[in-house]
Design an enzyme around this catalytic site. Structure first.
Site, short mmCIF file in Angstrom:
data_model
loop_
_atom_site.label_atom_id
_atom_site.label_comp_id
_atom_site.label_asym_id
_atom_site.label_seq_id
_atom_site.Cartn_x
_atom_site.Cartn_y
_atom_site.Cartn_z
NE ARG A 42 -0.83 2.00 3.52
CZ ARG A 42 0.18 2.84 3.75
NH1 ARG A 42 1.37 2.35 4.14
NH2 ARG A 42 0.06 4.13 3.56
CB ALA B 110 0.16 7.10 -3.60
NE ARG C 290 -6.12 0.80 -2.74
CZ ARG C 290 -5.64 1.38 -1.65
NH1 ARG C 290 -4.36 1.25 -1.33
NH2 ARG C 290 -6.41 2.12 -0.88
CD GLN D 183 -4.54 2.61 6.07
OE1 GLN D 183 -5.35 2.81 7.00
NE2 GLN D 183 -4.93 2.53 4.81
CG ASP E 40 -3.72 8.37 -1.92
OD1 ASP E 40 -3.95 8.87 -0.80
OD2 ASP E 40 -3.17 7.27 -2.07
CG ASN F 53 -4.03 11.82 2.09
OD1 ASN F 53 -3.23 11.11 1.49
ND2 ASN F 53 -3.97 12.05 3.38
CE LYS F 54 -6.30 5.50 3.24
NZ LYS F 54 -6.92 4.73 2.15
C1 LIG Z 1 2.90 8.19 0.62
S1 LIG Z 1 1.46 7.20 0.66
C2 LIG Z 1 0.26 8.33 0.16
C3 LIG Z 1 -1.15 7.98 0.62
O1 LIG Z 1 -1.51 6.59 0.38
C4 LIG Z 1 -2.25 6.08 1.51
O2 LIG Z 1 -3.39 5.35 1.14
P1 LIG Z 1 -3.41 3.71 1.34
O3 LIG Z 1 -2.96 3.42 2.74
O4 LIG Z 1 -4.86 3.35 1.06
O5 LIG Z 1 -2.46 3.18 0.28
C5 LIG Z 1 -2.66 7.35 2.25
O6 LIG Z 1 -3.76 7.97 1.63
C6 LIG Z 1 -1.39 8.17 2.10
O7 LIG Z 1 -1.52 9.50 2.47
#
Ligand SMILES: CSC[C@H]1O[C@H](OP(=O)(O)O)[C@H](O)[C@@H]1O
Length: 339
Positions: free
Chosen positions: A49, A51, A85, A184, A225, A235-236
């Site tokens: 996971r 981005a 995704r 996370q 993201d 973003n998340k």
């Molecule tokens: C540097 S990671 C950027 C971004 O990705 C994460 O999402 P996920 O955990 O679903 O892959 C999160 O939104 C981070 O801020």
């Protein structure tokens, strides 16, 4: 021995190993990935996971699959990876870069994937340095989700800035949003903060606004993201709530990302595809974290994995290419370098 390695990825000639992020912090479990199907399963379950990491690992899987199947349809493989995704644009950036090399053959694909990996590592160092420039000793910084070395090829994005500040001797205190529903922050960022030796406190997402109201937060620093041409960004989920609270309490709000997260083709936040995820993640039986179910079995659920923060709520966009205020964003300066 892998010929390339980051905190959560090991790249061998014809396969990958990834650190299964659904098992952290309880276990550091490395899993072999030999195929696009295995990669898709890992990415859908957030074992892989973040981005940048999603895009980089896809590039290697595509290159390795092409080498195994020189007469295969590389485009159909890339298309399947691309659909895994939808929100993080780094995946599309990396696959676009790989597809541009198809005519040069499998060896060129392997080289291009390695270039993308090295590029991200360098981008992390540059954007983290710019982010650290905004931090001073005594700052209490709130962050959301996980944006550290686990999610990139280098030191990370927003957490990368915290790490570089720490290396410079800047004394910080970090509030870590646990980041429901997949935690996370509580699982990965807490683990990285401890690993980095940065003082932190873990909070429930719902507590962030009260911390700001109590004057306990000096800055908010998050990842992204997808950043649009007008500066809106995805973003998340939970980021927008933070931005609204920060705006109300006059707390500077920074987004830290590589230029590969900018999508000039996306005019504004309404154009960003937002991934909808399985209801079980909200009800509790997310699978990855055991079978504790706290909601009624068929409780209706809404589970977007991301939300969109309008540019008006952002103090500055911290990219490897520069730190941009609203005026610079309005001039489109953040899109430079993103063809
Ligand atoms: C540097 S990671 C950027 C971004 O990705 C994460 O999402 P996920 O955990 O679903 O892959 C999160 O939104 C981070 O801020």
């Amino acid at each position: 021995m892998p010929h390339l390695q980051s905190r959560s990825l090991r790249v061998y000639v014809d396969y990958l190993e990834y650190l299964d992020q659904t098992q952290l912090p309880q276990a550091e479990q490395w899993v072999r990935c030999d195929s696009p199907e295995e990669w898709q399963h890992a990415v859908k379950n957030l074992a892989i996971r973040g981005a940048p990491l999603i895009g980089l690992s896809a590039a290697f899987v595509l290159a390795q699959t092409a080498a195994r199947h020189p007469q295969g349809s590389w485009q159909s493989v890339s298309d399947r990876l691309r659909a895994t995704r939808p929100t993080a644009v780094n995946l599309m950036y990396c696959l676009d870069a790989m597809e541009a090399c198809f005519e040069q053959g499998a060896a060129a694909l392997a080289e291009r994937a390695a270039e993308l990996f090295a590029e991200d590592r360098a981008l992390c160092q540059r954007m983290a340095g710019r982010g650290a420039d905004l931090l001073q000793s005594g700052d209490r910084v709130l962050t959301h989700c996980n944006t550290g070395a686990l999610a990139t090829a280098g030191v990370g994005t927003a957490i990368g800035a915290l790490a570089v500040a720490q290396q410079r001797g800047v004394e910080l205190h970090v509030y870590v949003d646990e980041t429901r529903p997949l935690l996370q922050g509580g699982r990965l960022t807490a683990w990285e903060m401890a690993d980095l030796g940065i003082p932190y406190q873990l909070i429930a997402d719902s507590m962030a606004a009260s911390l700001m109201a109590a004057g306990k937060v000096d800055k908010v620093m998050v990842g992204a993201d997808r950043i649009c041409a007008n500066g809106d960004f995805a973003n998340k989920v939970g980021t927008y709530m933070l931005a609204v609270a920060a705006h109300y309490h006059n707390v500077p709000f920074y987004v830290v990302a590589p230029y590969t997260t900018v999508d000039p083709a996306c005019a504004s936040g309404g154009d960003i595809p937002i991934e909808q995820r399985d209801a079980a993640e909200i009800r509790g039986a997310s699978g990855a974290f055991g079978d504790v179910v706290w909601a009624p079995e068929n409780a209706p659920v809404w589970n977007p994995a991301f939300d969109v923060t309008p540019a008006a709520l952002v103090t500055a966009w911290v990219l490897d290419t520069g730190t941009f205020d609203a005026a610079a964003i309005a001039r489109g300066e953040h899109c430079q370098g993103r063809g």
